[in-house]
Structures are given as structure tokens and as C-alpha cells.
Design a protein around this motif. Structure first.
Motif, PDB file in Angstrom:
ATOM      1  N   HIS A 144       1.974 -12.177   0.499  1.00  0.00           N
ATOM      2  CA  HIS A 144       3.029 -11.499   0.898  1.00  0.00           C
ATOM      3  C   HIS A 144       2.750  -9.880   0.676  1.00  0.00           C
ATOM      4  O   HIS A 144       3.156  -9.330  -0.310  1.00  0.00           O
ATOM      5  N   HIS A 173       2.997  -5.836   3.018  1.00  0.00           N
ATOM      6  CA  HIS A 173       3.004  -4.931   4.276  1.00  0.00           C
ATOM      7  C   HIS A 173       1.970  -3.959   4.027  1.00  0.00           C
ATOM      8  O   HIS A 173       2.001  -3.159   3.431  1.00  0.00           O
ATOM      9  N   HIS A 217       9.835 -14.666  -1.391  1.00  0.00           N
ATOM     10  CA  HIS A 217      10.541 -13.926  -2.540  1.00  0.00           C
ATOM     11  C   HIS A 217      11.981 -14.475  -2.782  1.00  0.00           C
ATOM     12  O   HIS A 217      13.040 -13.965  -2.643  1.00  0.00           O
ATOM     13  N   ASP A 275       5.120  -8.871  -2.396  1.00  0.00           N
ATOM     14  CA  ASP A 275       5.995  -8.264  -1.343  1.00  0.00           C
ATOM     15  C   ASP A 275       5.783  -6.724  -1.313  1.00  0.00           C
ATOM     16  O   ASP A 275       6.699  -6.013  -1.206  1.00  0.00           O
TER      17      ASP A 275
HETATM   18 ZN    ZN Z   1       8.013  -8.764   2.672  1.00  0.00          ZN
END
Ligand code: ZN
Ligand code: NCD
Length: 367
Positions: free
Chosen positions: A13, A15, A156, A237
Motif C-alpha cells: 500500500h 502512493h 489500513h 500507506d
Molecule cells: Zn492509501
């Protein structure tokens, strides 16, 4: 100095941004951060600009990643209310489908129960399907996955009632897995620091605390630790936004995390709350199994578990140039990250070049 060799880390995960949001992060800076953090493979989320919901956007991101990535990667497709067949047809070129059932950064949000059911029916059963779900949408995602006879991965997880529900579902044998981030394991909404604190300890404004799911209560945080047996993966994340964006009137949610995750978790090993095996299970073995990741030959990470270091944003590789852990002294450091037998990063110096990373799902690239 005792060095410990572990299987290299895999993050399901992340970005990466790139293209229209390269000022936050791109494939070059994001994969440099990954290697510095001990990761050799990351799976990139589709809430980009443009969002990865069709062939044209997927092709653009494949090209960007192919030319700039320094470590291996996979690309998620994003689910929308209108791309049910398109997403399923692109499945072989992606690492999974991501469904956003609750509000967060970017335009990818599905409101419609019918779309949720249709994606779960059409998306190939042998490909991962991940959901951003909070509160009641966790229950909805688990139920619809069960009814459509497929696995689902909950991203998450941050709250007591959510982890209790997931644990109960697992005890009943339901095909559900989940991940938790270091920030939800170590911080709450009431944490005076490190989030929002500068290196001098002064507050830097509420925008730095914005993240989805929001930082929760101490009781939520403790529940995550109590239900560690139900947590399959630790995922960062990693969600970079610049300092000026975080200081703006409308701060976007998200924390960078690739370069601090392992050290934070090694801190829990020092405290006796986790073992190194717990870390390897949740940052390598389970990620590889749940996300069907291929073997990476000659890949490992060497750590010095006792080396103390202080988080300084200017020394990090992420382009966003801040960290929620700024000024914190962490114990345990990545010394070397090795991929395909080559030292890709050593003491924070990234040696692997842009363009050397491989797409783990490039059976039939659109390029
Ligand atoms: Zn995310
Ligand atoms: C993520 C982002 O910035 O893309 N933000 C966040 O707060 N976690 C989106 C997400 O994962 O929800």
C-alpha cells in the motif's frame, strides 16, 4: 555491531503519485524511499491524477514506472461505478483492484452498493481485491465478498470495532485479510507529538495530522496490538503531500512512511511487543502470499537493530520532505537493501538506478 539479514520488505500500500502530482512524489523518489526503507517491491495505489481506471491511464503509469522505478512494483486498478468490465479486462496487467468505499484523497469513491457487488463478481477470483473501508463499510465488504465467494483484503484497519469484526470473521473461516499501518499502531488523535510537532517541539498546524483513516483513540490503538494475531500485513500507506499543501487551508490527508516503518517496528521488538519473526511474517511472507508476488531472487535487507538515528526530513528520499516522526530518535536501521544480488541501497545512499525496477504483473503490458 551485529547485522541481521531478513527477507526484503514488500509493501502492499503505497502512493507514488507521479505525472500530474510529481511534485509530491514520482517513481524515482518514491522507489528511492522504498529501497532506503528496506523494501524491494511496492504496490502502487490508483488514486492518482489521472486515476488508474482505464487502459489509457494504466499505460501512462506503466511507462512512468518502467522508466523511473528503482525497485520492483505492481500497479493497482481503481474501481469506479462505471468501469466494472474494463477493470476486469485489465486485471492481468495489474497487481489488484482497489475500491474506495469511504472518503479520502482523490476522486475515486464508490457510493453505490450495486457497483461494489458487480466489481466483486467480475474481478478475477485469483487476483487481490482491496478495499478502503471504515466502520460499517468493513462489514459490507466482508459480506459481499463472502456472498460472491471471493477473498477480500481490508486496507489500513484503525479501529477497535473493525479489528474485532475482522478477527471474528477470520475465526469463522471467512476469506478476509487485513493490514495495519505503523502510524495507527503508534499514534492516536491525542498524541501531542510527533505529528504536528517541529524538531523544536512546536506545533506546525493541524494539517500535518490529517490522515485517512483518522488517527483514533488509545482504546482503538491498543485493540490493534491486542488483535495482532488477526493482522496479516504491516503496510505503510505512504501518502506524500508537500509541506505547503499540509499547511494550506484545505490540507490533503496522508503521511509519508516508507523510510520509518521498519525502525518503528524494530522499536516494538526492543520493547518486547513484537519479534523479528512477527515483522518478517507481516512485511514479507504474508504480503507475498496474499498478493501473489513472484520470487525476487537474491533480495534481502540487512539491518543493525541497535543503531540509533534521528529522523531528519532533509535526509529522507521522499520528495514531500517532511515526516510525522521528525526529530524522533529511532532504534534500528536499514544498513543495506539488496535486489537481484546488487546492493540497491547502503546506509541511506541509493545505488539502484531509475528504470531498473520491474513490473511484477507485466505478463501483457499495454506498452
Ligand atoms: Zn492509501
Ligand atoms: C491517501 C492519499 O493521500 O492518497 N491518504 C491517506 O490519508 N491515507 C489515500 C488513502 O489511502 O486513503
Amino acid at each position: 555491531m551485529t547485522l541481521i539479514k531478513l527477507p526484503s520488505l514488500l509493501d502492499p500500500h503505497v502512493h507514488i503519485r507521479d505525472l500530474a502530482q510529481s511534485h509530491k512524489e514520482d517513481w524515482d523518489s518514491g522507489t528511492a524511499a522504498a529501497l532506503a526503507g528496506g523494501y524491494t517491491c511496492l504496490l502502487a495505489m490508483p488514486n492518482t491524477t489521472p486515476p488508474v481506471t482505464d487502459t489509457a491511464a494504466l499505460t501512462q503509469y506503466q511507462q512512468a514506472a518502467r522508466s523511473r522505478a528503482r525497485c520492483d512494483y505492481g500497479l493497482y486498478l481503481g474501481a469506479s461505478d462505471t468501469n466494472i468490465e474494463t477493470a476486469a479486462s485489465l486485471a492481468p496487467q495489474s497487481c489488484g483492484l482497489k475500491m474506495y468505499l469511504d472518503q479520502t484523497f482523490g476522486p475515486l469513491r464508490m457510493e453505490d452498493l450495486g457497483s461494489l457487488m458487480a466489481h466483486m463478481q467480475h474481478w478475477p477470483a485469483d487476483k487481490p481485491l482491496c478495499v478502503h473501508a471504515e466502520g460499517r463499510t468493513v462489514a459490507a465488504a466482508i459480506l459481499v465478498a463472502q456472498l460472491t465467494g471471493r477473498a477480500v483484503h481490508i486496507c489500513h484497519v484503525s479501529r477497535k470495532d473493525e479489528i474485532e469484526l475482522i478477527h471474528a470473521a477470520k475465526d469463522r473461516g471467512l476469506d478476509v485479510t487485513c493490514e495495519v499501518t505503523p502510524h495507527h499502531l503508534f499514534l492516536t488523535a491525542a498524541s501531542p507529538s510527533p505529528v504536528g510537532a517541529s524538531s523544536t517541539g512546536e506545533g506546525r498546524g493541524g494539517g500535518y495530522r490529517e490522515v485517512r483513516p483518522r488517527l483514533a483513540t488509545e482504546s482503538d490503538r491498543l485493540a490493534l496490538w491486542q488483535h495482532m494475531a488477526a493482522i496479516d500485513c504491516f503496510a505503510t500507506d505512504h501518502a506524500p503531500h508537500t509541506q505547503s499543501e499540509k499547511e494550506s487551508g484545505n490540507p490533503p490527508p496522508g503521511f509519508p512512511g516508507l523510510e520509518t516503518a521498519l525502525a518503528l517496528l524494530l522499536g516494538a521488538v526492543h520493547d518486547g511487543r513484537l519479534t523479528l519473526d512477527d515483522i518478517t511474517l507481516r512485511m514479507h511472507t504474508n504480503v507475498k502470499r496474499i498478493f501473489n508476488l513472484p520470487d525476487q531472487p537474491d533480495a534481502h535487507v540487512e539491518i543493525d537493530p541497535d543503531l540509533e538515528w534521528t529522523v531528519r526530513a532533509e535526509e529522507l528520499h521522499t520528495r514531500c520532505q517532511w515526516s510525522p516522526w521528525e526529530g524522533q530518535t529511532l532504534k534500528g536501521r536499514v544498513v543495506r537493501t539488496v535486489l537481484r544480488g546488487q546492493v540497491a541501497c547502503e546506509y541511506g545512499k541509493v545505488l539502484a538506478q531509475p528504470g531498473t525496477g520491474r513490473d511484477i504483473s507485466n505478463q501483457q503490458s499495454t506498452i
